[in-house]
Design an enzyme around this catalytic site. Structure first.
Site, PDB file in Angstrom:
ATOM      1  N   PHE A 257       0.872  -1.193  -0.042  1.00 50.29           N
ATOM      2  CA  PHE A 257      -0.031   0.023   0.107  1.00 50.29           C
ATOM      3  C   PHE A 257       0.768   1.276   0.046  1.00 50.29           C
ATOM      4  CE2 PHE A 257      -2.377  -3.240   2.382  1.00 50.29           C
ATOM      5  CZ  PHE A 257      -3.318  -3.655   1.581  1.00 50.29           C
TER       6      PHE A 257
ATOM      7  N   GLY B 169       0.388  -7.174  -4.754  1.00 50.21           N
ATOM      8  CA  GLY B 169      -0.870  -7.880  -4.682  1.00 50.21           C
ATOM      9  C   GLY B 169      -2.011  -7.608  -5.557  1.00 50.21           C
TER      10      GLY B 169
ATOM     11  N   GLU C 217      -5.281   3.234  -7.000  1.00 51.96           N
ATOM     12  CA  GLU C 217      -5.511   4.458  -6.180  1.00 51.96           C
ATOM     13  C   GLU C 217      -7.109   4.963  -6.087  1.00 51.96           C
ATOM     14  OE1 GLU C 217      -2.743   4.851  -4.793  1.00 51.96           O
ATOM     15  OE2 GLU C 217      -1.417   4.124  -6.383  1.00 51.96           O
TER      16      GLU C 217
HETATM   17 MO1  MOS Z   1       0.813   3.066  -3.987  1.00 48.90          MO
HETATM   18  S1  MOS Z   1       0.540   4.572  -2.550  1.00 48.90           S
HETATM   19  O1  MOS Z   1       1.449   3.965  -5.084  1.00 48.90           O
HETATM   20  O2  MOS Z   1       1.812   1.859  -3.223  1.00 48.90           O
END
Ligand code: MOS
Length: 746
Positions: free
Chosen positions: A250, A477, A713
């Site tokens: 993340f 992931g 995102e």
């Molecule tokens: Mo994402 S915050 O670009 O892993």
């Protein structure tokens, strides 16, 4: 319009190509490499937030069974790059990342100050418990709310007048004040930790004095390779970074952290491989987080709902040694037609660890304020929130006057409204009930730049029809391998079961970080380029032997069940025979793909809309998210199952942001009280309802040749305000401080 999301298994979408490896435990994560002579490192972290280390007593630890070394600033070998003034690692931060064991300074509570290395993990843990550190304490400042007035313009903005972090005005500064109808409101959210299931870990091995191999949890093998080569002043090609599987990140793998350097120092100093897996508690201080942010919005419109102006100000926190910035205000500049618009971005350096990008970085924060404020103003105007947004819909980017590459946000509104049953929503809050429960509907919009970077893919076609591709990209992931196999299969005709996409190794061809929703746009385009290059080569070989094929279009080449065919010229030959005729064992190509100049003439964004139905109990303040509909205009959807997974994961993160996540600090010590999943709440199954996903699925060939725009995102951006708006619609209570816990509703 659009494509229904099938139930898994119903249509022809691929299952995850590595799904079986993951669920059977065959997938190897960076803490799972067993190397000969491996030792285990455990970090000792500071118990003060600011000051210096007076002394470290390591005698008991050194004598403890199995301990092979204790390293701190007192005895650490010198990392050559630490002495340089230049920034030794990659952006996004300015300033200087923390240097492990460099000197006796303490910058935050939880900073690694020593590493104890032993022959087993348990012995290292015991050894670490015996290290005694004495400090000279200094007065620390960690309280964000008490100090927001001291926030400053980021140094990165001061240095670069063109930086989008500088103050910005369109039309009349603070022009919203002239509007007949206006509101002003302040929004706040606490720091949030990424907390992926997999803990951050690294196994470091010095193969020679100037040759380093790391099995490391990162989002980019090449950027990490460059960072460590710079840090240790060794040739880039002497550093190998292996990151085959990542159990969620993340964003916290987009930066290199002190525990990595600590392991590398220990491996060099003790001359044996060292593994460091940080603890869940250390995940709260050592690997970044979404910075808590205070935002102010002033927004005004005409009585019939045309925006007159928006002023959006943001103050976020950063550390004292490093400056982390994010684009909190960008979507306010481009989302709606507002003749007057002002944004101001400030940072407050505190005695805390450095934040880092976290899913929907910047935009998820900004959207909470912007989309809440839009809902608040729509309520005051007595206009439906979707209608209000449609009245201020932009057909070009008002920030730069460029046309959109593609924008199907209207379609998202329409499809989402239908699926959630928006017509059930009452304009008057608190008037819809189901038994004892108040029922409310809310929506929020998300957007994120459709970014694309250069990427290179190597593809090897074997005589038996198997295709093996390689790229240095990681998969944190989203299912990168699955999407790439799908693209190759679509391009070449080869069955997915005969295609392998190898990733997560810095020896493979170039790609940067898996971040900013850009992987499929970038690497996917390179996969297509490599497959097209194979087709061209096959066609050239075929026409060299058979002149009638000279005019054949390589597009019409296909390989299925080991048969090579050109549809328009009826070539049909076993690939194995074709290779034999041409004295080939295999056919290999390496292709780079990168964006061209043409794309700069457009403004390129993905869009999402999230709808929530919530039930709120008026006596207990309990909130139940009953249904979420989430939809995206993310260009072509390559891999339907993994794309839907992304949306479901993003919404789940958004539910956590809206209702649960709260990194709570005790400012007497500058230390987090929330340091495990018992205290720091994230959604569990019972908190997450059915999430209905839809995609517009229309290509954007300006962003890239495969038509994608990215969706990692936008899956979370706009979810928290959708839920906050639904809670307002249910209760008439506007909560502007996340998380919206029961106590705020009673
Ligand atoms: Mo994402 S915050 O670009 O892993």
């Amino acid at each position: 319009m659009g494509k229904e999301l099938f139930n898994p298994g119903e249509k022809d979408a691929l299952d995850r190509v590595d799904g079986r490896q993951k669920v059977t435990g065959a997938a190897k994560y960076s803490a799972e490499y067993q190397l000969p002579n491996l030792a285990y490192g455990v970090l000792v972290s500071s118990s003060i937030a600011k000051g210096t280390i007076k002394s470290i007593d390591t005698k008991a630890a050194e004598r403890a069974p199995g301990v092979v070394g204790v390293i701190s600033h007192v005895n650490s070998i010198k990392v050559p790059g630490f002495a340089d003034n230049e920034h030794p690692t990659e952006p996004p931060t300015g300033g200087r990342p923390l240097r492990a064991f460099y000197d006796n300074r303490v910058y935050f509570n939880g900073q690694p100050v020593a590493i104890v290395v032993a022959d087993t993990l348990e012995r290292a843990q015991y050894g670490a418990s015996l290290v005694k550190v004495a400090y000279v304490k200094e007065q620390h400042t960690t309280d964000f709310n008490a100090n927001t007035g001291k926030a400053v313009l980021p140094a990165q903005a001061k240095k670069n007048p063109k930086s989008s972090l500088n103050d910005y005005d369109r039309g009349q500064p603070d022009g919203y004040k002239t509007a007949p109808v206006k509101i002003e409101a302040e929004y706040h959210h606490p720091s949030e930790m990424h907390n992926p299931m997999e803990l951050q870990s690294i196994t470091a091995v010095w193969e020679a004095d100037d040759k380093l191999t790391v099995y490391d949890k990162v989002q980019g093998t090449k950027p990490t390779q460059r960072a460590f080569a710079t840090e240790w002043k060794i040739p880039v090609e002497n550093v190998k970074v292996i990151s085959k599987f990542v159990g969620g990140a993340f964003g916290n793998g987009l930066h290199n952290w002190p525990h990595e350097t600590a392991a590398i120092i220990a491996a060099k100093q003790l001359k044996r491989p060292v593994k460091v897996a940080i603890t869940r508690e250390q995940m709260f201080t050592m690997v970044g987080y979404r910075p808590q942010t205070h935002q102010k919005i002033g927004i005004g419109a005409t009585p019939d709902g045309k925006l007159v102006g928006i002023t959006h100000e943001s103050v976020g926190q950063t550390s004292t040694y490093e400056e982390f910035t994010e684009s909190v205000l960008q979507q306010t500049r481009m989302m709606y037609t507002s003749p007057n618009l002002s944004t101001r971005y400030r940072l407050l350096p505190l005695d805390v660890s450095t934040p880092i990008w976290m899913r929907g970085p910047g935009e998820a924060t900004g959207a909470f304020a912007l989309e809440s404020a839009m809902d608040e103003l729509a309520h005051v105007l007595n206009i439906d929130p979707i209608e209000f947004r449609l009245k201020n819909y932009t057909e070009k980017d008002p920030d730069n006057n460029l046309p959109w590459s593609t924008k199907y946000l209207k379609e998202c509104y329409q499809m989402g409204a239908e699926r959630i049953g928006w017509n059930k929503r009452r304009m008057q809050p608190g008037t819809l009930k189901e038994g004892d429960w108040l029922v409310g509907y809310g929506m929020g919009v998300g957007t994120f730049g459709a970014h694309r970077g250069g990427a290179t893919v190597r593809a090897k076609l074997h005589a038996d029809g198997r295709l093996v591709m390689q790229c240095a990209v990681t998969d944190i992931g989203p299912g990168t391998g699955t999407a790439m196999v799908q693209i190759a299969s679509t391009t070449l005709g080869i069955e997915p079961s005969q295609i392998v996409f190898e990733l997560g190794h810095s020896d493979y061809p170039m790609f940067g970080n898996q971040g900013g929703s850009s992987t499929v746009n970038s690497v996917g385009s390179a996969v297509q380029a490599a497959c097209n290059s194979l087709k061209q080569k096959l066609k050239d070989l075929a026409s060299a032997k058979n002149a009638s094929l000279t005019t054949a279009d390589p597009k019409n080449i296909s390989i299925k069940n080991g048969q090579l065919t050109i549809t328009d010229n009826s070539l049909n030959v076993a690939l194995a025979d074709f290779f034999k005729q041409n004295n080939l064992q295999e056919m290999e190509v390496t292709e780079e793909s990168k964006p061209g100049q043409e794309a700069n003439k457009y403004s390129k964004y993905s869009f999402s809309v999230h709808f929530a139905e919530v039930h709120v109990h008026p006596k207990t303040g309990q909130v139940r998210v009953k249904k979420v509909v989430t939809g995206a205009d993310a260009g072509t959807i390559i891999s339907w199952k993994t794309a839907a997974n992304q949306m479901i994961g993003g919404v789940t993160g958004g539910i956590g942001m809206a209702l649960q996540e709260d990194a709570f600090m005790d400012h007497r010590f500058g230390r987090y009280v929330t340091k495990d999943f018992a205290e720091y709440h994230v959604p569990v199954h019972a908190d997450v309802p059915h999430i209905d996903v839809f995609f517009v699925d229309k290509p954007d060939y300006i962003v890239d040749p495969i038509g994608t725009k990215g969706l990692g995102e936008i899956a979370i951006i706009g979810v928290a305000p959708a839920i906050a708006n639904a809670i307002f619609n249910a209760t008439g209570k506007r909560i502007r401080e996340l998380p919206i816990t029961a106590d705020k509703l009673i």
